[in-house]
Design an enzyme around this catalytic site. Structure first.
Site, PDB file in Angstrom:
ATOM      1  N   GLU B  60       0.810  -1.217   0.000  1.00 34.44           N
ATOM      2  CA  GLU B  60       0.000   0.000   0.000  1.00 34.44           C
ATOM      3  C   GLU B  60       0.843   1.265   0.000  1.00 34.44           C
ATOM      4  OE1 GLU B  60      -0.776  -2.699   1.731  1.00 34.44           O
ATOM      5  OE2 GLU B  60      -2.804  -3.205   1.053  1.00 34.44           O
ATOM      6  N   HIS B 129     -11.641  -4.575   9.027  1.00 36.60           N
ATOM      7  CA  HIS B 129     -12.147  -4.484   7.655  1.00 36.60           C
ATOM      8  C   HIS B 129     -13.371  -3.590   7.506  1.00 36.60           C
ATOM      9  CE1 HIS B 129      -9.441  -7.621   6.216  1.00 36.60           C
ATOM     10  NE2 HIS B 129      -9.976  -7.546   5.020  1.00 36.60           N
TER      11      HIS B 129
HETATM   12  C1  LIG Z   1      -2.595  -4.747   4.038  1.00 35.56           C
HETATM   13  C2  LIG Z   1      -3.632  -5.524   3.325  1.00 35.56           C
HETATM   14  N1  LIG Z   1      -3.797  -5.333   2.007  1.00 35.56           N
HETATM   15  C3  LIG Z   1      -4.722  -6.054   1.339  1.00 35.56           C
HETATM   16  C4  LIG Z   1      -5.499  -6.965   1.983  1.00 35.56           C
HETATM   17  C5  LIG Z   1      -6.549  -7.777   1.230  1.00 35.56           C
HETATM   18  N2  LIG Z   1      -6.084  -9.156   1.118  1.00 35.56           N
HETATM   19  C6  LIG Z   1      -6.450 -10.085   2.025  1.00 35.56           C
HETATM   20  S1  LIG Z   1      -5.679 -11.537   1.781  1.00 35.56           S
HETATM   21  C7  LIG Z   1      -4.871 -10.952   0.435  1.00 35.56           C
HETATM   22  C8  LIG Z   1      -3.933 -11.846  -0.310  1.00 35.56           C
HETATM   23  C9  LIG Z   1      -2.886 -12.376   0.589  1.00 35.56           C
HETATM   24  O1  LIG Z   1      -2.012 -13.183  -0.120  1.00 35.56           O
HETATM   25  P1  LIG Z   1      -0.972 -14.075   0.655  1.00 35.56           P
HETATM   26  O2  LIG Z   1      -0.217 -13.236   1.629  1.00 35.56           O
HETATM   27  O3  LIG Z   1      -0.190 -14.816  -0.342  1.00 35.56           O
HETATM   28  O4  LIG Z   1      -1.872 -15.056   1.514  1.00 35.56           O
HETATM   29  P2  LIG Z   1      -2.917 -16.138   0.984  1.00 35.56           P
HETATM   30  O5  LIG Z   1      -4.227 -15.462   0.873  1.00 35.56           O
HETATM   31  O6  LIG Z   1      -2.424 -16.670  -0.303  1.00 35.56           O
HETATM   32  O7  LIG Z   1      -2.966 -17.182   2.053  1.00 35.56           O
HETATM   33  C10 LIG Z   1      -5.202  -9.629   0.194  1.00 35.56           C
HETATM   34  C11 LIG Z   1      -4.686  -8.810  -0.920  1.00 35.56           C
HETATM   35  C12 LIG Z   1      -5.315  -7.102   3.368  1.00 35.56           C
HETATM   36  N3  LIG Z   1      -6.068  -7.941   4.089  1.00 35.56           N
HETATM   37  N4  LIG Z   1      -4.371  -6.386   4.014  1.00 35.56           N
END
Ligand SMILES: Cc1ncc(C[n+]2csc(CCOP(=O)(O)OP(=O)(O)O)c2C)c(N)n1
Ligand SMILES: [Mg+2]
Lengths: 342, 326
Positions: B60, B129
């Site tokens: 971000e 959220h």
């Molecule tokens: C700081 C932040 N940015 C965006 C999000 C929205 N978001 C939730 S999970 C996710 C993807 C996360 O990917 P990863 O770290 O690879 O974990 P996975 O979901 O694959 O287990 C996103 C973009 C968030 N929760 N927090």
């Protein structure tokens, strides 16, 4: 939760057949629990926002089995498996998902904020990478007090693009704190494939440790034995005083990012193929040569536990609306000039 | 006049700007193939391609920061922060960089950057959220802050935000995306800093933002049955603020309620109350009432969440309190 001894067995650090069966049962429990969660969510019984880790059970199970009860973890939005494997009874997790007082966060947290401090679960985080720095601090506290404990952060490939992750890695290595950074690399950040969010091949993500001079340990995240042995080695290293470890586990998300995700961004053939070849439970079942009868009776046992957790949760107590304000601050302590009195 | 949902209205402003202007491009998490976590940018990748509809890593700080850099170099980036809770991760770039380059450079640079984000409670996501953080940004000179509540407004205001030469933090409310409303055939830009009087009345003015605009309108109808005539004003732009329209309304009704979903303490209602009491002290017949969330991180369990966030009844009760002080 089966203990380390039960799972480890003897002989050159390899896991005995009994140990593997213990893992199998726990992974199956996590799977059936999460399938039930999906089902109850679709039935409209569960409020909120849910992410399951179907396909990633070996990571949760293998890592947590290598930990002691007094070791601590921080989890992510995909928290059910970690929480179960660290020792929270499933009925308390289910009760949390139903928003009940009996839940592991007493109805305040929900799926993305499962806490259970008694078993060392310092909480799941809905902010990607949000839990990582706190784990550095927990490890620092253990180091300062000379305790033989490790602090473990779970996070995904997507989280390795957050500044929070990089600052934490650097600091942890600089101060050589007993932390383990468990990189659960499923190749996706929500709808974004690794090739769109990582400038290096997905399988080489562990290289990020090199930038910090940090010890890197890697294992196949679909092979629970490999995960477990790698995590044991990581724990030993972290406790030796030589600094933290990046534990890179390649794993696969067999379902959508969140419950209800139609995965419009993902190739249907790829999903099918991944399910057919990468399911850690199927892989372990084949290896254990469990026959249909054995599997069916184990499954029935596990399903009974899961059903009981739903019953427990539904019979739970709803919080009172005004309880919303009950946990905003810790109670005041008595103080005088001499300092704090407990 | 065509009817659009709030979601479609946002998309319409984005596509028109993208179509007309090569310098406009979008960056954000999961905005391309998936079309954004709120499905706002659906279809834009197909029309405009990956060069202009850019999926980003979960970074971000860099999303906003690179938006600032590109904006200074003559682009008009529109960046999306998936949930306003995650704006907290980009605070440094927003507060210290985007807001200050203009002044620090003595007027040499401008930062025509739009930061779209969304939030709002009522769906039990828990504490991280669904916050409403708009008032934080109203405290930062150099930023502009928009919070739109209808399809027509969100489209016209987003257009103005994109073509404003300053950084604009643009808040959308999650629960409003499916809301339908008529919009003009041609996109009418709505100037930043212009409030909208949604409903005229004579007894009390409710100044509301976001979801609470609709709750205030419902409360106004209910109050009318009791013979209370309520005026509802939506500032739409929180910074700069249309003090003139708001103050004129209160001078007419002599009473005021502020209403937003964010927590009351330090919320935008505090700023409104300060502006109003100073400009219309002699006109006020009752203390200004503030409606907002109770002072707690949002708990997960629906009964507790609903208790924390303001409802129509809270607005109505506040209206009644002001008129009771005749
Ligand atoms: C700081 C932040 N940015 C965006 C999000 C929205 N978001 C939730 S999970 C996710 C993807 C996360 O990917 P990863 O770290 O690879 O974990 P996975 O979901 O694959 O287990 C996103 C973009 C968030 N929760 N927090
Ligand atoms: Mg991932």
């Amino acid at each position: 939760m089966t203990t380390v001894e039960e799972k480890a067995g003897s002989g050159g650090g390899r896991v005995s057949k009994e140990g593997l069966r213990g893992f199998f049962r726990e992974m199956l429990l996590i799977r059936r629990f999460e399938e039930k969660v999906e089902e109850r969510f679709r039935a409209g019984e569960l409020p909120g926002f849910l992410h399951v880790a179907i396909g990633q059970e070996a990571v949760a199970s293998g890592v947590c089995a290598a930990l002691e009860r007094e070791d601590v973890i921080a989890s992510t939005h995909r928290a059910h498996g970690h929480s179960i494997a660290k020792g929270t009874p499933i009925e308390r997790i289910m009760a949390e998902l139903y928003g009940k007082v009996e839940g592991c966060s007493h109805g305040y947290g929900g799926s993305m904020h499962l806490y259970d401090v008694e078993v060392g679960n310092l909480g799941a985080n809905a902010v990607v990478a949000g839990g990582i720095p706190g784990i550095v601090g927990a490890a620092l506290a253990f180091q300062m007090r000379g305790e033989q404990r490790v602090a473990v952060a779970f996070f995904g490939d997507g989280a390795t693009n957050a500044g929070t992750f990089h600052e934490s890695m650097n600091l942890a290595q600089l101060w050589k704190v007993p932390a383990i950074f468990v990189l659960e690399n499923n190749g996706w950040a929500e709808s974004t494939p690794a090739k769109q969010h990582l400038p290096l091949p997905v399988d080489e993500l562990g290289k990020r440790a090199l930038a910090y001079g940090m010890k890197l340990i890697e294992a196949d995240g679909q092979d629970v034995e490999a995960v477990y042995l790698a995590a044991l080695a990581a724990r030993e290293h972290a406790l030796s005083g030589s600094g933290p470890v990046l534990l890179h586990l390649r794993t696969y998300r067999l379902v959508g990012h969140y419950v209800g995700d139609p995965q419009v961004y993902r190739d249907k053939e790829e999903i099918k193929k991944t399910k057919a070849t990468k399911d850690p439970i199927e892989l372990l079942r084949a290896r254990l040569e469990l026959d249909e009868d054995e599997l069916a009776s184990l499954d029935a046992e596990v399903m009974a536990e899961v059903e009981a957790s739903v019953e427990f949760a539904k019979a739970g107590t709803d919080p009172k609306p005004e309880d919303a304000l009950a946990n905003v601050y810790a109670p005041a302590r008595k103080m005088d000039r001499g300092g704090l009195h407990a | 006049m065509p009817e659009l949902t709030y979601r479609e209205a946002v998309r319409d402003a984005l596509s028109r700007a993208l179509r007309e202007d090569e310098t406009v491009f979008l960056m954000g998490e999961d905005i391309a193939e998936m079309g954004g976590s709120m499905a706002v940018t659906q279809g834009l990748l197909d029309e405009f391609g990956p060069k202009r509809i850019r999926n980003t890593p979960i970074s971000e700080m860099a999303i906003v920061g690179s938006g600032i850099g590109a904006a200074i170099q003559g682009m008009r980036p529109v960046v999306e922060i998936m949930y306003e809770d995650f704006l907290t991760l980009s605070m440094e770039q927003l507060v210290n960089q985007a807001a200050k380059h203009r002044t620090m450079s003595g007027g040499q640079v401008k930062v025509p950057l739009t930061i779209r984000t969304q939030g709002g409670a009522g769906w039990s996501p828990g504490a991280q959220h669904a916050q409403q953080l708009e008032s934080w940004f109203v405290h930062v000179p150099g930023l502009k802050v928009v919070f739109a509540s209808t399809p027509e407004d969100v489209r016209g205001l987003l257009w103005s935000a994109i073509y404003d030469d300053n950084p604009v933090v643009f808040f959308e409310h999650r629960t409003l995306y499916p809301l339908k409303g008529e919009v003009p055939d041609e996109l009418e830009p709505i100037p930043l800093g212009k409030a909208r009087v949604h409903r005229e009345g004579t007894d009390v003015t409710v100044v509301a933002t976001g979801r609470l605009v609709h709750d205030a309108l419902t409360a106004a109808e209910q109050a009318e049955k009791d013979g209370i005539s309520v005026e509802v004003v939506d500032p739409r732009t929180l910074l700069p603020l249309d003090e003139e329209t708001i103050v004129a309304s209160v001078k007419k009704t002599n009473r005021c309620v502020t209403a937003h979903e964010a927590v009351v303490r330090g919320g935008f209602g505090a700023e409104l109350a300060a502006v109003i009491q100073h400009a219309a002290f002699d006109w006020l017949d009752a203390p200004i009432e503030r409606v907002g969330s109770k002072f707690a991180p949002l708990p997960f369990a629906p009964v507790m969440e609903q208790y924390v966030i303001p409802q129509v009844e809270d607005v109505l009760a506040a209206i009644r309190r002001t008129v009771a002080r005749a």
